[in-house]
Scaffold this motif. Structure first.
Motif, PDB file in Angstrom:
ATOM      1  N   THR A 253       0.835  -1.206   0.000  1.00 13.16           N
ATOM      2  CA  THR A 253       0.000   0.000   0.000  1.00 13.16           C
ATOM      3  C   THR A 253       0.868   1.254   0.000  1.00 13.16           C
ATOM      4  N   VAL A 254       1.889   1.272   0.836  1.00 11.67           N
ATOM      5  CA  VAL A 254       2.776   2.439   0.910  1.00 11.67           C
ATOM      6  C   VAL A 254       3.528   2.616  -0.407  1.00 11.67           C
ATOM      7  N   MET A 255       3.987   1.530  -0.993  1.00 11.87           N
ATOM      8  CA  MET A 255       4.691   1.633  -2.266  1.00 11.87           C
ATOM      9  C   MET A 255       3.754   2.155  -3.353  1.00 11.87           C
ATOM     10  N   ASP A 256       2.527   1.664  -3.383  1.00  9.82           N
ATOM     11  CA  ASP A 256       1.552   2.134  -4.375  1.00  9.82           C
ATOM     12  C   ASP A 256       1.292   3.632  -4.223  1.00  9.82           C
ATOM     13  N   GLU A 257       1.230   4.109  -2.986  1.00 11.53           N
ATOM     14  CA  GLU A 257       0.961   5.527  -2.719  1.00 11.53           C
ATOM     15  C   GLU A 257       2.155   6.423  -3.051  1.00 11.53           C
ATOM     16  N   ASN A 258       3.359   5.868  -3.060  1.00 14.43           N
ATOM     17  CA  ASN A 258       4.559   6.683  -3.242  1.00 14.43           C
ATOM     18  C   ASN A 258       5.214   6.549  -4.608  1.00 14.43           C
ATOM     19  N   LEU A 259       4.657   5.720  -5.472  1.00 17.47           N
ATOM     20  CA  LEU A 259       5.230   5.546  -6.807  1.00 17.47           C
ATOM     21  C   LEU A 259       4.235   5.977  -7.865  1.00 17.47           C
ATOM     22  N   ALA A 260       4.754   6.523  -8.945  1.00 21.52           N
ATOM     23  CA  ALA A 260       3.899   6.829 -10.087  1.00 21.52           C
ATOM     24  C   ALA A 260       3.414   5.509 -10.670  1.00 21.52           C
ATOM     25  N   ALA A 261       2.265   5.546 -11.325  1.00 19.60           N
ATOM     26  CA  ALA A 261       1.696   4.328 -11.929  1.00 19.60           C
ATOM     27  C   ALA A 261       2.751   3.653 -12.794  1.00 19.60           C
ATOM     28  N   GLY A 262       2.954   2.377 -12.560  1.00 17.45           N
ATOM     29  CA  GLY A 262       3.914   1.609 -13.349  1.00 17.45           C
ATOM     30  C   GLY A 262       5.361   1.850 -12.968  1.00 17.45           C
ATOM     31  N   GLY A 263       5.593   2.649 -11.927  1.00 28.44           N
ATOM     32  CA  GLY A 263       6.961   2.938 -11.512  1.00 28.44           C
ATOM     33  C   GLY A 263       7.664   1.701 -10.970  1.00 28.44           C
ATOM     34  N   ARG A 264       8.954   1.669 -11.178  1.00 28.92           N
ATOM     35  CA  ARG A 264       9.746   0.559 -10.673  1.00 28.92           C
ATOM     36  C   ARG A 264      10.597   1.055  -9.519  1.00 28.92           C
ATOM     37  N   ALA A 265      10.691   0.232  -8.482  1.00 27.80           N
ATOM     38  CA  ALA A 265      11.432   0.661  -7.300  1.00 27.80           C
ATOM     39  C   ALA A 265      11.904  -0.533  -6.488  1.00 27.80           C
ATOM     40  N   VAL A 266      12.790  -0.221  -5.560  1.00 33.03           N
ATOM     41  CA  VAL A 266      13.268  -1.187  -4.579  1.00 33.03           C
ATOM     42  C   VAL A 266      12.855  -0.653  -3.214  1.00 33.03           C
ATOM     43  N   ALA A 267      12.407  -1.548  -2.338  1.00 35.92           N
ATOM     44  CA  ALA A 267      12.036  -1.176  -0.975  1.00 35.92           C
ATOM     45  C   ALA A 267      13.055  -1.774  -0.013  1.00 35.92           C
ATOM     46  N   GLU A 268      13.658  -0.896   0.781  1.00 39.91           N
ATOM     47  CA  GLU A 268      14.583  -1.331   1.830  1.00 39.91           C
ATOM     48  C   GLU A 268      13.932  -1.012   3.165  1.00 39.91           C
ATOM     49  N   LEU A 269      13.608  -2.033   3.911  1.00 36.05           N
ATOM     50  CA  LEU A 269      12.940  -1.882   5.201  1.00 36.05           C
ATOM     51  C   LEU A 269      13.896  -2.302   6.304  1.00 36.05           C
ATOM     52  N   ASN A 270      14.219  -1.349   7.167  1.00 38.64           N
ATOM     53  CA  ASN A 270      15.143  -1.613   8.283  1.00 38.64           C
ATOM     54  C   ASN A 270      16.449  -2.238   7.791  1.00 38.64           C
ATOM     55  N   GLU A 271      16.997  -1.618   6.730  1.00 36.29           N
ATOM     56  CA  GLU A 271      18.285  -2.005   6.141  1.00 36.29           C
ATOM     57  C   GLU A 271      18.262  -3.379   5.471  1.00 36.29           C
ATOM     58  N   ARG A 272      17.080  -3.825   5.054  1.00 32.17           N
ATOM     59  CA  ARG A 272      16.948  -5.119   4.389  1.00 32.17           C
ATOM     60  C   ARG A 272      16.074  -4.944   3.150  1.00 32.17           C
ATOM     61  N   ILE A 273      16.561  -5.376   1.993  1.00 32.06           N
ATOM     62  CA  ILE A 273      15.779  -5.306   0.759  1.00 32.06           C
ATOM     63  C   ILE A 273      14.625  -6.303   0.871  1.00 32.06           C
ATOM     64  N   ILE A 274      13.409  -5.824   0.564  1.00 35.00           N
ATOM     65  CA  ILE A 274      12.233  -6.686   0.614  1.00 35.00           C
ATOM     66  C   ILE A 274      11.849  -7.054  -0.812  1.00 35.00           C
TER      67      ILE A 274
END
Length: 70
Positions: free
Chosen positions: A22-43
């Motif tokens: 949900t947070v990634m959807d809210e923070n990325l443009a439609a179709g955007g590609r990204a990496v999420a690092e949570l507490n210093e760990r790639i998810i």
């Protein structure tokens, strides 16, 4: 209830029991590609929907952009 987390260095108040997806959807443009690092760990992207954010989590979102120099 709300939880406080840090997203890209900024404190944010979010709804309790919110998923990383949900947070990634809210923070990325439609179709955007990204990496999420949570507490210093790639998810892994397949785990975003089942990864729930909690108080004091630190999330870094690194979005990829197209383009370049000539």
């Amino acid at each position: 209830m709300k939880v406080q987390i840090v997203i890209n260095g900024k404190k944010r108040q979010l709804a309790e029991n919110i998923s990383l997806q949900t947070v990634m959807d809210e923070n990325l443009a439609a179709g955007g590609r990204a990496v999420a690092e949570l507490n210093e760990r790639i998810i892994d992207k397949q785990a975003w929907n089942e990864t729930m954010l909690k108080e004091n989590d630190v999330l870094e979102i690194v979005a990829f952009m197209g383009g370049g120099s000539k």
